[in-house]
Motif scaffolding. Structure first.
Motif, PDB file in Angstrom:
ATOM      1  N   THR A   1       0.823  -1.216   0.000  1.00  0.00           N
ATOM      2  CA  THR A   1       0.000   0.000   0.000  1.00  0.00           C
ATOM      3  C   THR A   1       0.859   1.270   0.000  1.00  0.00           C
ATOM      4  O   THR A   1       0.968   1.964   1.011  1.00  0.00           O
ATOM      5  CB  THR A   1      -0.921   0.031   1.235  1.00  0.00           C
ATOM      6  N   PRO A   2       1.499   1.580  -1.115  1.00  0.00           N
ATOM      7  CA  PRO A   2       2.282   2.824  -1.166  1.00  0.00           C
ATOM      8  C   PRO A   2       1.416   4.033  -0.862  1.00  0.00           C
ATOM      9  O   PRO A   2       0.283   4.126  -1.314  1.00  0.00           O
ATOM     10  CB  PRO A   2       2.804   2.855  -2.604  1.00  0.00           C
TER      11      PRO A   2
ATOM     12  N   ARG B   1       5.183   5.526   5.241  1.00  0.00           N
ATOM     13  CA  ARG B   1       5.581   6.798   5.865  1.00  0.00           C
ATOM     14  C   ARG B   1       4.946   6.900   7.243  1.00  0.00           C
ATOM     15  O   ARG B   1       3.956   6.227   7.535  1.00  0.00           O
ATOM     16  CB  ARG B   1       5.172   7.984   4.998  1.00  0.00           C
ATOM     17  N   PRO B   2       5.492   7.743   8.103  1.00  0.00           N
ATOM     18  CA  PRO B   2       4.970   7.863   9.471  1.00  0.00           C
ATOM     19  C   PRO B   2       3.548   8.399   9.502  1.00  0.00           C
ATOM     20  O   PRO B   2       3.088   9.063   8.575  1.00  0.00           O
ATOM     21  CB  PRO B   2       5.941   8.864  10.129  1.00  0.00           C
ATOM     22  N   ALA B   3       2.857   8.116  10.609  1.00  0.00           N
ATOM     23  CA  ALA B   3       1.459   8.530  10.753  1.00  0.00           C
ATOM     24  C   ALA B   3       1.307  10.045  10.699  1.00  0.00           C
ATOM     25  O   ALA B   3       0.305  10.552  10.202  1.00  0.00           O
ATOM     26  CB  ALA B   3       0.886   7.986  12.058  1.00  0.00           C
ATOM     27  N   ASP B   4       2.301  10.778  11.202  1.00  0.00           N
ATOM     28  CA  ASP B   4       2.158  12.237  11.213  1.00  0.00           C
ATOM     29  C   ASP B   4       2.275  12.848   9.819  1.00  0.00           C
ATOM     30  O   ASP B   4       2.082  14.046   9.637  1.00  0.00           O
ATOM     31  CB  ASP B   4       3.163  12.882  12.174  1.00  0.00           C
ATOM     32  N   GLU B   5       2.602  12.025   8.818  1.00  0.00           N
ATOM     33  CA  GLU B   5       2.630  12.506   7.441  1.00  0.00           C
ATOM     34  C   GLU B   5       1.398  12.078   6.654  1.00  0.00           C
ATOM     35  O   GLU B   5       1.248  12.439   5.485  1.00  0.00           O
ATOM     36  CB  GLU B   5       3.895  11.997   6.734  1.00  0.00           C
ATOM     37  N   ARG B   6       0.533  11.280   7.301  1.00  0.00           N
ATOM     38  CA  ARG B   6      -0.716  10.865   6.652  1.00  0.00           C
ATOM     39  C   ARG B   6      -1.832  11.783   7.111  1.00  0.00           C
ATOM     40  O   ARG B   6      -1.863  12.229   8.260  1.00  0.00           O
ATOM     41  CB  ARG B   6      -1.060   9.416   7.020  1.00  0.00           C
TER      42      ARG B   6
ATOM     43  N   ASP C   1      -5.168   7.797   7.343  1.00  0.00           N
ATOM     44  CA  ASP C   1      -4.952   7.088   8.595  1.00  0.00           C
ATOM     45  C   ASP C   1      -6.093   6.113   8.877  1.00  0.00           C
ATOM     46  O   ASP C   1      -5.882   5.010   9.394  1.00  0.00           O
ATOM     47  CB  ASP C   1      -4.839   8.096   9.746  1.00  0.00           C
ATOM     48  N   GLN C   2      -7.313   6.483   8.509  1.00  0.00           N
ATOM     49  CA  GLN C   2      -8.429   5.566   8.714  1.00  0.00           C
ATOM     50  C   GLN C   2      -8.339   4.389   7.744  1.00  0.00           C
ATOM     51  O   GLN C   2      -8.763   3.275   8.064  1.00  0.00           O
ATOM     52  CB  GLN C   2      -9.773   6.274   8.546  1.00  0.00           C
ATOM     53  N   ALA C   3      -7.779   4.615   6.561  1.00  0.00           N
ATOM     54  CA  ALA C   3      -7.574   3.507   5.635  1.00  0.00           C
ATOM     55  C   ALA C   3      -6.587   2.500   6.211  1.00  0.00           C
ATOM     56  O   ALA C   3      -6.745   1.288   6.052  1.00  0.00           O
ATOM     57  CB  ALA C   3      -7.074   4.034   4.296  1.00  0.00           C
TER      58      ALA C   3
END
Length: 327
Positions: free
Chosen positions: A217-218, A223-228, A233-235
Protein backbone atom coordinates in the motif's frame (compact mmCIF):
# COMPACT_ATOMS: atom_id res chain seq x y z
CA UNK A 1 -16.27 -6.76 -4.24
CA UNK A 2 -19.46 -5.54 -2.56
CA UNK A 3 -19.56 -2.03 -4.06
CA UNK A 4 -18.43 -2.91 -7.57
CA UNK A 5 -21.87 -4.15 -8.66
CA UNK A 6 -23.81 -1.10 -7.49
CA UNK A 7 -25.81 0.22 -10.47
CA UNK A 8 -25.49 3.79 -11.70
CA UNK A 9 -27.68 6.13 -9.68
CA UNK A 10 -30.15 8.10 -11.86
CA UNK A 11 -30.60 11.82 -11.40
CA UNK A 12 -33.90 13.36 -10.34
CA UNK A 13 -34.37 14.78 -13.85
CA UNK A 14 -33.73 11.39 -15.45
CA UNK A 15 -36.31 9.69 -13.25
CA UNK A 16 -38.93 12.36 -13.91
CA UNK A 17 -38.36 12.19 -17.66
CA UNK A 18 -38.65 8.41 -17.57
CA UNK A 19 -41.77 8.42 -15.38
CA UNK A 20 -43.70 11.09 -17.26
CA UNK A 21 -42.80 9.89 -20.77
CA UNK A 22 -43.91 6.35 -19.97
CA UNK A 23 -47.01 7.71 -18.28
CA UNK A 24 -47.86 9.63 -21.46
CA UNK A 25 -47.56 6.45 -23.51
CA UNK A 26 -49.73 4.57 -21.03
CA UNK A 27 -52.36 7.34 -21.23
CA UNK A 28 -52.48 7.23 -25.00
CA UNK A 29 -53.44 3.55 -24.84
CA UNK A 30 -56.65 4.34 -22.93
CA UNK A 31 -59.49 6.84 -22.96
CA UNK A 32 -61.07 9.35 -20.57
CA UNK A 33 -60.71 8.93 -16.82
CA UNK A 34 -59.11 5.53 -17.30
CA UNK A 35 -56.25 7.20 -19.20
CA UNK A 36 -55.58 9.60 -16.30
CA UNK A 37 -55.65 6.72 -13.84
CA UNK A 38 -53.15 4.77 -15.93
CA UNK A 39 -50.83 7.78 -16.15
CA UNK A 40 -50.85 8.32 -12.38
CA UNK A 41 -50.28 4.63 -11.74
CA UNK A 42 -47.40 4.42 -14.21
CA UNK A 43 -45.61 7.57 -13.02
CA UNK A 44 -45.87 6.73 -9.31
CA UNK A 45 -44.74 3.15 -9.89
CA UNK A 46 -41.69 4.18 -11.90
CA UNK A 47 -40.62 6.85 -9.42
CA UNK A 48 -41.34 4.80 -6.31
CA UNK A 49 -39.87 1.55 -7.61
CA UNK A 50 -36.71 3.13 -8.99
CA UNK A 51 -36.05 5.03 -5.77
CA UNK A 52 -36.67 1.85 -3.80
CA UNK A 53 -34.19 -0.01 -5.98
CA UNK A 54 -31.53 2.65 -5.44
CA UNK A 55 -31.86 2.20 -1.68
CA UNK A 56 -32.03 -1.59 -1.55
CA UNK A 57 -29.03 -2.11 -3.86
CA UNK A 58 -26.79 -0.78 -1.09
CA UNK A 59 -25.51 -3.26 1.50
CA UNK A 60 -26.40 -2.96 5.18
CA UNK A 61 -23.27 -1.35 6.60
CA UNK A 62 -23.96 -2.94 9.98
CA UNK A 63 -23.23 -6.30 8.35
CA UNK A 64 -20.41 -5.30 6.00
CA UNK A 65 -16.97 -6.73 6.77
CA UNK A 66 -15.13 -4.27 9.07
CA UNK A 67 -12.41 -3.77 6.44
CA UNK A 68 -14.86 -2.53 3.82
CA UNK A 69 -16.91 -0.68 6.43
CA UNK A 70 -13.99 1.39 7.73
CA UNK A 71 -12.55 1.98 4.28
CA UNK A 72 -15.94 3.07 2.93
CA UNK A 73 -16.33 5.47 5.84
CA UNK A 74 -12.91 6.98 5.12
CA UNK A 75 -13.67 7.40 1.43
CA UNK A 76 -17.10 8.92 2.05
CA UNK A 77 -15.76 11.36 4.60
CA UNK A 78 -13.44 12.56 1.86
CA UNK A 79 -16.20 12.56 -0.77
CA UNK A 80 -18.70 14.43 1.38
CA UNK A 81 -16.07 16.65 3.06
CA UNK A 82 -17.78 15.58 6.26
CA UNK A 83 -16.97 13.86 9.53
CA UNK A 84 -19.94 11.51 9.13
CA UNK A 85 -19.05 9.38 6.09
CA UNK A 86 -21.24 6.27 6.10
CA UNK A 87 -23.75 7.92 8.44
CA UNK A 88 -24.26 10.74 5.95
CA UNK A 89 -24.81 8.22 3.17
CA UNK A 90 -27.41 6.50 5.36
CA UNK A 91 -29.21 9.81 5.77
CA UNK A 92 -29.32 10.36 2.00
CA UNK A 93 -30.64 6.82 1.51
CA UNK A 94 -33.26 7.45 4.18
CA UNK A 95 -34.49 10.50 2.27
CA UNK A 96 -34.75 8.43 -0.90
CA UNK A 97 -36.69 5.77 0.97
CA UNK A 98 -39.11 8.46 2.12
CA UNK A 99 -39.48 9.74 -1.46
CA UNK A 100 -40.15 6.20 -2.70
CA UNK A 101 -43.02 5.78 -0.25
CA UNK A 102 -44.30 9.30 -0.89
CA UNK A 103 -44.52 8.93 -4.68
CA UNK A 104 -46.36 5.63 -4.29
CA UNK A 105 -48.72 7.28 -1.80
CA UNK A 106 -49.37 10.19 -4.14
CA UNK A 107 -50.28 7.81 -6.94
CA UNK A 108 -52.82 6.03 -4.75
CA UNK A 109 -54.16 9.30 -3.36
CA UNK A 110 -54.82 10.94 -6.71
CA UNK A 111 -56.18 7.81 -8.32
CA UNK A 112 -58.65 7.61 -5.45
CA UNK A 113 -59.69 11.25 -5.99
CA UNK A 114 -60.30 11.08 -9.75
CA UNK A 115 -63.85 12.18 -10.68
CA UNK A 116 -65.89 10.63 -13.48
CA UNK A 117 -65.45 13.76 -15.58
CA UNK A 118 -62.49 13.29 -17.96
CA UNK A 119 -61.44 16.96 -18.07
CA UNK A 120 -61.54 17.36 -14.30
CA UNK A 121 -59.67 14.08 -13.99
CA UNK A 122 -56.96 15.41 -16.32
CA UNK A 123 -56.51 18.55 -14.19
CA UNK A 124 -56.29 16.47 -11.02
CA UNK A 125 -53.76 14.14 -12.63
CA UNK A 126 -51.61 17.17 -13.50
CA UNK A 127 -51.76 18.23 -9.84
CA UNK A 128 -50.59 14.76 -8.87
CA UNK A 129 -47.69 14.97 -11.31
CA UNK A 130 -46.75 18.39 -9.91
CA UNK A 131 -46.59 17.00 -6.38
CA UNK A 132 -44.52 14.03 -7.54
CA UNK A 133 -42.17 16.49 -9.23
CA UNK A 134 -41.94 18.46 -6.00
CA UNK A 135 -40.94 15.32 -4.09
CA UNK A 136 -38.25 14.54 -6.65
CA UNK A 137 -36.92 18.09 -6.41
CA UNK A 138 -36.62 17.63 -2.65
CA UNK A 139 -34.38 14.59 -3.07
CA UNK A 140 -32.40 15.88 -6.05
CA UNK A 141 -29.31 16.48 -3.89
CA UNK A 142 -29.74 13.14 -2.14
CA UNK A 143 -29.69 11.29 -5.44
CA UNK A 144 -26.60 13.21 -6.51
CA UNK A 145 -24.85 12.40 -3.22
CA UNK A 146 -25.70 8.69 -3.46
CA UNK A 147 -24.46 8.65 -7.05
CA UNK A 148 -21.19 10.30 -6.03
CA UNK A 149 -20.79 7.79 -3.18
CA UNK A 150 -21.34 4.90 -5.57
CA UNK A 151 -18.74 6.26 -8.01
CA UNK A 152 -16.19 6.67 -5.20
CA UNK A 153 -16.72 3.30 -3.55
CA UNK A 154 -16.73 1.21 -6.72
CA UNK A 155 -12.98 1.92 -7.04
CA UNK A 156 -12.07 0.38 -3.67
CA UNK A 157 -9.24 -2.10 -4.24
CA UNK A 158 -10.50 -5.67 -4.38
CA UNK A 159 -8.85 -6.91 -1.20
CA UNK A 160 -10.60 -10.05 0.02
CA UNK A 161 -11.08 -10.13 3.81
CA UNK A 162 -11.78 -13.88 3.69
CA UNK A 163 -8.42 -14.70 2.07
CA UNK A 164 -5.27 -15.05 4.26
CA UNK A 165 -3.33 -11.85 3.72
CA UNK A 166 0.26 -10.69 3.96
CA UNK A 167 0.49 -6.90 4.29
CA UNK A 168 3.79 -5.50 3.02
CA UNK A 169 5.14 -2.40 4.75
CA UNK A 170 8.25 -0.27 4.84
CA UNK A 171 9.64 2.94 3.36
CA UNK A 172 9.65 3.43 -0.43
CA UNK A 173 12.39 1.79 -2.49
CA UNK A 174 13.29 -0.82 0.13
CA UNK A 175 12.49 -3.74 -2.18
CA UNK A 176 8.82 -4.40 -1.45
CA UNK A 177 7.53 -4.24 -5.02
CA UNK A 178 10.38 -6.43 -6.30
CA UNK A 179 9.50 -9.03 -3.68
CA UNK A 180 5.76 -8.94 -4.47
CA UNK A 181 6.51 -9.30 -8.17
CA UNK A 182 8.92 -12.17 -7.54
CA UNK A 183 6.60 -14.29 -5.41
CA UNK A 184 3.45 -13.69 -7.45
CA UNK A 185 5.02 -14.22 -10.88
CA UNK A 186 4.14 -10.60 -11.69
CA UNK A 187 0.44 -11.41 -11.37
CA UNK A 188 -0.23 -7.98 -9.89
CA UNK A 189 -3.55 -6.18 -9.77
CA UNK A 190 -3.38 -2.45 -9.18
CA UNK A 191 -6.09 -0.16 -7.91
CA UNK A 192 -6.24 3.29 -6.41
CA UNK A 193 -7.85 4.47 -3.23
CA UNK A 194 -10.10 7.38 -4.25
CA UNK A 195 -8.25 9.74 -1.89
CA UNK A 196 -4.70 9.05 -3.09
CA UNK A 197 -2.94 8.95 -6.44
CA UNK A 198 -0.84 5.98 -5.31
CA UNK A 199 -1.75 2.52 -6.56
CA UNK A 200 -2.33 -0.40 -4.25
CA UNK A 201 -0.58 -3.54 -5.47
CA UNK A 202 -2.36 -6.82 -4.82
CA UNK A 203 -0.70 -10.11 -5.70
CA UNK A 204 -1.56 -13.75 -5.04
CA UNK A 205 0.44 -16.89 -4.37
CA UNK A 206 -0.31 -20.50 -3.51
CA UNK A 207 0.95 -22.24 -0.39
CA UNK A 208 -0.07 -25.82 0.24
CA UNK A 209 -3.02 -25.39 -2.12
CA UNK A 210 -4.27 -22.32 -0.26
CA UNK A 211 -4.46 -18.98 -2.09
CA UNK A 212 -2.88 -16.07 -0.23
CA UNK A 213 -2.88 -12.40 -1.14
CA UNK A 214 -0.09 -9.88 -0.70
CA UNK A 215 -1.05 -6.26 -0.29
CA UNK A 216 1.44 -3.43 -0.77
CA UNK A 217 0.00 0.00 0.00
CA UNK A 218 2.28 2.82 -1.17
CA UNK A 219 1.20 6.12 0.32
CA UNK A 220 -0.18 4.47 3.46
CA UNK A 221 2.28 2.14 5.19
CA UNK A 222 5.43 3.65 3.73
CA UNK A 223 5.58 6.80 5.87
CA UNK A 224 4.97 7.86 9.47
CA UNK A 225 1.46 8.53 10.75
CA UNK A 226 2.16 12.24 11.21
CA UNK A 227 2.63 12.51 7.44
CA UNK A 228 -0.72 10.87 6.65
CA UNK A 229 -3.93 12.82 6.64
CA UNK A 230 -6.92 11.73 8.70
CA UNK A 231 -8.58 9.89 5.82
CA UNK A 232 -5.40 7.96 4.94
CA UNK A 233 -4.95 7.09 8.59
CA UNK A 234 -8.43 5.57 8.71
CA UNK A 235 -7.57 3.51 5.63
CA UNK A 236 -4.63 2.10 7.58
CA UNK A 237 -7.06 1.27 10.38
CA UNK A 238 -9.20 -0.62 7.87
CA UNK A 239 -6.19 -2.69 6.79
CA UNK A 240 -5.76 -3.97 10.34
CA UNK A 241 -8.88 -6.07 9.76
CA UNK A 242 -7.42 -8.03 6.84
CA UNK A 243 -3.75 -8.43 7.72
CA UNK A 244 -2.84 -11.91 9.02
CA UNK A 245 0.85 -11.00 9.08
CA UNK A 246 2.99 -7.94 8.34
CA UNK A 247 6.19 -8.21 6.34
CA UNK A 248 8.21 -5.13 7.23
CA UNK A 249 11.14 -4.39 4.94
CA UNK A 250 14.35 -2.72 6.12
CA UNK A 251 17.09 -1.56 3.76
CA UNK A 252 20.35 -1.29 5.73
CA UNK A 253 22.25 -0.28 2.60
CA UNK A 254 20.72 3.19 2.67
CA UNK A 255 20.13 3.13 -1.09
CA UNK A 256 16.41 3.66 -0.46
CA UNK A 257 17.19 7.18 0.71
CA UNK A 258 15.90 6.78 4.30
CA UNK A 259 18.10 6.43 7.41
CA UNK A 260 17.90 3.07 9.15
CA UNK A 261 16.80 4.80 12.37
CA UNK A 262 13.75 6.22 10.59
CA UNK A 263 12.96 2.82 9.12
CA UNK A 264 13.08 1.20 12.57
CA UNK A 265 10.83 3.92 13.98
CA UNK A 266 8.25 3.25 11.24
CA UNK A 267 8.45 -0.47 11.99
CA UNK A 268 7.67 0.19 15.66
CA UNK A 269 4.74 2.41 14.68
CA UNK A 270 3.29 -0.19 12.30
CA UNK A 271 3.69 -2.94 14.92
CA UNK A 272 1.83 -0.81 17.45
CA UNK A 273 -0.95 0.09 15.00
CA UNK A 274 -1.58 -3.51 13.96
CA UNK A 275 -1.68 -4.71 17.56
CA UNK A 276 -1.71 -8.49 17.76
CA UNK A 277 -0.91 -9.08 14.08
CA UNK A 278 2.44 -10.91 13.77
CA UNK A 279 5.23 -8.82 12.26
CA UNK A 280 8.17 -10.35 10.41
CA UNK A 281 11.18 -8.09 9.83
CA UNK A 282 12.91 -8.54 6.48
CA UNK A 283 16.42 -7.37 5.72
CA UNK A 284 16.17 -6.51 2.03
CA UNK A 285 18.98 -5.96 -0.49
CA UNK A 286 21.39 -8.33 1.26
CA UNK A 287 23.54 -8.16 -1.86
CA UNK A 288 24.43 -4.66 -0.64
CA UNK A 289 24.29 -4.97 3.16
CA UNK A 290 23.17 -7.27 5.96
CA UNK A 291 23.97 -4.88 8.80
CA UNK A 292 20.66 -5.05 10.61
CA UNK A 293 18.93 -7.50 12.95
CA UNK A 294 16.02 -9.16 11.15
CA UNK A 295 13.95 -12.34 10.99
CA UNK A 296 14.71 -12.92 7.30
CA UNK A 297 17.51 -11.91 4.95
CA UNK A 298 16.71 -11.56 1.28
CA UNK A 299 18.00 -10.30 -2.05
CA UNK A 300 15.70 -10.27 -5.06
CA UNK A 301 18.68 -9.18 -7.14
CA UNK A 302 20.56 -12.40 -6.29
CA UNK A 303 17.41 -14.54 -5.96
CA UNK A 304 18.29 -15.37 -2.37
CA UNK A 305 16.02 -15.79 0.66
CA UNK A 306 12.79 -15.07 -1.24
CA UNK A 307 11.12 -18.42 -0.59
CA UNK A 308 12.34 -18.44 3.00
CA UNK A 309 10.81 -14.99 3.58
CA UNK A 310 7.50 -16.10 2.15
CA UNK A 311 7.48 -19.25 4.28
CA UNK A 312 8.30 -17.20 7.38
CA UNK A 313 5.30 -14.97 6.72
CA UNK A 314 2.97 -17.95 6.28
CA UNK A 315 4.28 -19.63 9.43
CA UNK A 316 3.94 -16.44 11.49
CA UNK A 317 0.35 -15.96 10.32
CA UNK A 318 -0.58 -19.37 11.67
CA UNK A 319 -3.42 -19.70 9.18
CA UNK A 320 -5.30 -22.98 9.51
CA UNK A 321 -7.03 -23.90 6.24
CA UNK A 322 -10.58 -25.21 6.46
CA UNK A 323 -10.61 -28.90 5.67
CA UNK A 324 -13.56 -30.86 4.27
CA UNK A 325 -15.61 -32.62 6.91
CA UNK A 326 -14.47 -36.17 7.34
CA UNK A 327 -16.70 -38.91 8.64
Amino acid sequence: MIFESLPTTPTSEELLDKAFSRAARAGRAKQGVEAQQSMLQTASNILGDNLHNVVTEWPDFDHVDPFYGELADAILREEFASEDGVDELRQHLSELSWASSKTHDLGREYIGRLPNDAEKARKLRKQGFARMGSVMNQVEDDLAAVGAARDALKTIPDIRPDVPTVVVAGYPNVGKSSFVNAVTNANIETAEYPFTTKSVDIGHFQHERVTWQLVDTPGLLDRPADERNEIEDQAVSALTHVGDVILFFLDPSGTCGYPLGDQRALRAEVADRFGDTPLVTVCSKTDLSEEVEADCYMSVENDEGIEETLNAAVEAAGHEPELPFEE
